[in-house]
Write an enzyme that holds these catalytic residues in place. Structure first.
Site, PDB file in Angstrom:
ATOM      1  CG  ASN A  22      -1.788   1.188   1.352  1.00 42.29           C
ATOM      2  OD1 ASN A  22      -1.851   1.998   0.428  1.00 42.29           O
ATOM      3  ND2 ASN A  22      -2.481   1.325   2.471  1.00 42.29           N
ATOM      4  CD1 TRP A  23       3.496   0.962  -3.016  1.00 44.08           C
ATOM      5  CD2 TRP A  23       3.574   2.253  -4.861  1.00 44.08           C
ATOM      6  NE1 TRP A  23       4.193   0.279  -3.983  1.00 44.08           N
ATOM      7  CE2 TRP A  23       4.256   1.029  -5.128  1.00 44.08           C
ATOM      8  CE3 TRP A  23       3.496   3.197  -5.882  1.00 44.08           C
ATOM      9  CZ2 TRP A  23       4.847   0.761  -6.360  1.00 44.08           C
ATOM     10  CZ3 TRP A  23       4.086   2.934  -7.116  1.00 44.08           C
ATOM     11  CH2 TRP A  23       4.750   1.728  -7.345  1.00 44.08           C
ATOM     12  CG  HIS A  58      -6.021   1.863   4.855  1.00 48.30           C
ATOM     13  ND1 HIS A  58      -5.667   2.811   5.790  1.00 48.30           N
ATOM     14  CD2 HIS A  58      -4.979   0.999   4.780  1.00 48.30           C
ATOM     15  CE1 HIS A  58      -4.461   2.527   6.253  1.00 48.30           C
ATOM     16  NE2 HIS A  58      -4.021   1.433   5.661  1.00 48.30           N
ATOM     17  CB  SER A  65       4.620  -2.131  12.063  1.00 45.73           C
ATOM     18  OG  SER A  65       4.196  -0.801  12.332  1.00 45.73           O
ATOM     19  N   GLY A  83       2.563  -1.161   4.326  1.00 45.85           N
ATOM     20  CA  GLY A  83       2.681   0.255   3.975  1.00 45.85           C
ATOM     21  C   GLY A  83       4.143   0.632   3.805  1.00 45.85           C
ATOM     22  N   GLY A  84       4.740   1.160   4.865  1.00 44.08           N
ATOM     23  CA  GLY A  84       6.106   1.700   4.813  1.00 44.08           C
ATOM     24  C   GLY A  84       7.114   0.796   4.109  1.00 44.08           C
TER      25      GLY A  84
HETATM   26  P1  PGA Z   1       2.491   0.120   7.700  1.00 47.36           P
HETATM   27  O1  PGA Z   1       1.065   0.388   7.019  1.00 47.36           O
HETATM   28  O2  PGA Z   1       3.026  -1.149   7.113  1.00 47.36           O
HETATM   29  O3  PGA Z   1       3.311   1.310   7.339  1.00 47.36           O
HETATM   30  O4  PGA Z   1       2.241   0.005   9.177  1.00 47.36           O
HETATM   31  C1  PGA Z   1       0.181  -0.671   6.793  1.00 47.36           C
HETATM   32  C2  PGA Z   1      -1.089  -0.157   6.155  1.00 47.36           C
HETATM   33  O5  PGA Z   1      -1.576   0.902   6.559  1.00 47.36           O
HETATM   34  O6  PGA Z   1      -1.629  -0.792   5.233  1.00 47.36           O
END
Ligand code: PGA
Length: 252
Positions: A10-11, A97, A215, A236-237
């Site tokens: 998820n960019w 989301h 995370s 995400g990150g």
């Molecule tokens: P994150 O985000 O991996 O940066 O915690 C996950 C997401 O919101 O899909």
């Protein structure tokens, strides 16, 4: 178990046009098909068309948008329809989301409409659910997530429900570096699968891919994905760096 294992990125609102093309090209170059396991890239709208061309020769990489409007078309300035997304190669769409729920006031009833419109237009929803820390502290996380799933999804026919991927993302773990433990993830995923079995049947529940998000990193992916009911991650990150995201995919 035959359900798909998925590393979904998820960019969010990151990557200029050129940066997005580079990231997609790097993932094509540095990952290989591995059984039926999938990578799904959830990219901002401006990247969809080009990224779909970049990944065309990589059968293990699929494309997702991060949102779509609940109406099929019309006077909704600034919005994007499900049909527009399929017309540029998106196969999936992330819906519900927690950032959409929080900042754009999307509730289960709006999401019910979005899920329906997405499926009607040939998109497979990646439906997100998850509780805040406050709800977990009150020990209401199971019922909270059950309601999100029930209200957002449990009106679909069995055939349409088979197109849905679920992502459990506890809000307290998103972007915080504080990952849910593999046991916490497994506990909720099991609970979600039970809800599906109760409403549909065991076969449907067994076939549903349930991803964990919050995370996920190369250092914890293997442990999380080893859990029986964790079928991959929504990342995400760590999806913004080719090496990290490739390592997460290779954790299957
Ligand atoms: P994150 O985000 O991996 O940066 O915690 C996950 C997401 O919101 O899909």
């Amino acid at each position: 178990m035959s359900r798909l294992k998925i590393a979904a990125g998820n960019w969010k609102m990151n990557k200029t046009y050129d940066e997005g093309v580079d990231l997609a090209k790097s993932l094509v170059a540095h990952t290989n098909p591995n059984g039926s396991n999938l990578i799904i890239l959830g990219v901002p709208y401006i990247h969809l068309k080009t990224v779909s061309e970049v990944i065309a020769a990589a059968p293990h990489i699929k494309l997702a948008a991060q949102n779509c409007h609940e109406k099929a078309n019309g006077a909704y300035t600034g919005e994007i329809s499900a049909l527009m997304l399929t017309s540029v190669g998106a196969e999936y769409v992330i819906l519900g989301h927690s950032e959409r729920r929080q900042y754009f006031r999307e509730d289960n009833f709006k999401l019910e409409k979005k899920v329906k419109t997405a499926i009607e237009n040939g998109l497979k929803p990646i439906y997100c659910c998850g509780e805040s820390l406050e709800i977990r502290d009150k020990n209401r996380h199971h019922s909270h997530v059950a309601t999100q799933i029930k209200e957002g999804l449990f009106y679909l026919s069995k055939e349409d429900f088979a197109k849905v991927v679920i992502a459990y993302e506890p809000i307290w773990a998103i972007g915080t570096g504080q990952t849910a433990t593999p046991e916490q993830a497994q506990d909720m995923h099991y609970h979600i699968r039970e809800q599906i079995a109760d409403y549909y049947d065991n076969k449907t529940a067994d076939a549903t891919s349930i991803l964990y998000g919050g995370s996920v990193k190369p250092a914890n992916a293997k442990e999380l994905f080893a859990k029986r009911d964790v079928d991959g991650g929504l990342v995400g990150g760590a999806s913004l760096k080719s090496d990290d995201f490739a390592a997460i995919y290779n954790a299957f």
